[in-house]
Write an enzyme that holds these catalytic residues in place. Structure first.
Site: not given
Ligand code: IMP
Ligand code: MG
Length: 333
Positions: A16, A46
């Protein structure tokens, strides 16, 4: 045509960090033949502004908004249904979806991965998109690849890069499988070295752009970001002013003052050449300027003082950084 040069855009926090906006800026101001995602799946979110209009994608690289071939790389994971949904969305808005290709080696997220994520990974606050179970099958060598899926056959990429390439990172340094606060991480390599799996030698890397925010946010569960942060009125005013609500999950992002030590480590290990620090207008609106450095919370009188402190500290510690840019929330850098 051989590969001329590769630029990489990566996140230096917990995702983010306005990487989408940065990629859009780079694509508008440079010539790229490809924009490629190297890891992750539709857990990313995005946000891009094109001619003042807001667009969102989760998997498809942002090059598509500027008519550049957009590749979903070997180490990405693809949910075919959500991929098709994004294609429809882009088509409806007049973008040329024939430029979008998927590596035949990318792994497929199945319904059962999503169910397993919801059942077994709830406590980690994942995005529930089946990411961890899909990578588990990939590394356990039981996965299904894009080349095995009929509905994707028209989108498969011939795997050869040439010309100028921009690699678009997803998530951020502190969500990396190795560097993050394990197990509160994602399942892929978010650092720039991960981009090399797209098929270029590291010697071709030209610039590495690192995106950071001027304050820290965390959209999932992480003991480093306790729930108590949501009770701090100053930090909550940043949440409200900065619109810190997850693009993918709709959850409030836990927000804290910038941890400069972490930003320095992320910048050093990533080898970033240019740092873009965004959302400075949010602190200006809130009128509070603070950061953590060497475990102290330092308060500044104004934004200029804070920026000077950040720039001087980074310049003194991160050898490869040659520019630090500060930007607001709106379009443009
Ligand atoms: P997962 O990638 O869905 O397995 O999530 C694992 C961790 O990464 C969690 O804490 C999510 O909130 C975080 N996370 C995954 N993708 C993003 C992203 O694009 N932005 C912010 N946090 C993310
Ligand atoms: Mg993002």
């Amino acid at each position: 045509m051989p590969i001329s040069k590769v630029d990489i855009c990566c996140g230096l926090n917990w995702g983010d960090e306005a990487k989408g906006k940065l990629v859009a800026h780079l694509v508008k101001n440079n010539h790229y033949d490809y924009v490629c995602r190297w890891a992750g799946g539709n857990n990313a979110g995005h946000t891009i502004y094109v001619d003042g209009k807001k667009y969102k994608t989760h998997l498809i690289p942002s090059g598509i908004f500027y008519n550049v071939k957009s590749i979903i790389g070997h180490d990405c994971v693809v949910n075919p249904e959500s991929f098709m949904g994004e294609l429809d969305y882009l088509r409806e808005h007049g973008f040329d979806t024939s430029l979008i290709k998927i590596s035949p080696k990318a792994h497929i997220v199945t319904e059962s991965h999503i169910n397993e994520d919801k059942e077994k990974y709830k406590d980690q606050g994942t995005t529930s998109n089946g990411i961890a179970p899909c990578y588990k099958d990939k590394y356990g060598r039981k996965g299904l690849r894009a080349e095995n899926v009929d509905s994707l056959k028209d989108y498969l990429w011939n795997e050869v890069l040439d010309g100028n390439v921009l690699c678009e990172g997803a998530q951020g340094f502190w969500l990396d499988i190795n560097y993050g606060n394990y197990p509160y991480v994602t399942s892929s390599t978010t650092l720039p070295y991960g981009a090399c799996c797209l098929g270029f030698p590291p010697q071709k890397i030209n610039r590495i752009y690192g995106a950071s925010k001027i304050y820290d946010t965390r959209s999932g569960t992480d003991p480093l970001f306790p729930e108590s942060l949501l009770k701090d009125p100053e930090l909550m005013s940043i949440v409200k002013t900065g619109g810190e609500i997850g693009t993918t999950t709709g959850r409030i992002r836990k927000t804290n003052w910038l941890n400069l030590d972490k930003l320095i480590i992320a910048s050093q290990i990533s080898g970033v050449t240019d740092i873009i620090i965004s959302k400075i207008d949010v602190l200006e609106k809130v009128g509070l300027y603070k950061l953590y450095h060497k475990n102290n919370l330092i308060c500044f009188k104004n934004l200029k003082e804070m920026q000077t402190y950040i720039s001087n500290t980074i310049s003194g510690t991160c050898t490869f950084v040659s520019s630090i840019t500060y930007s607001g929330q709106v379009e443009g850098i």
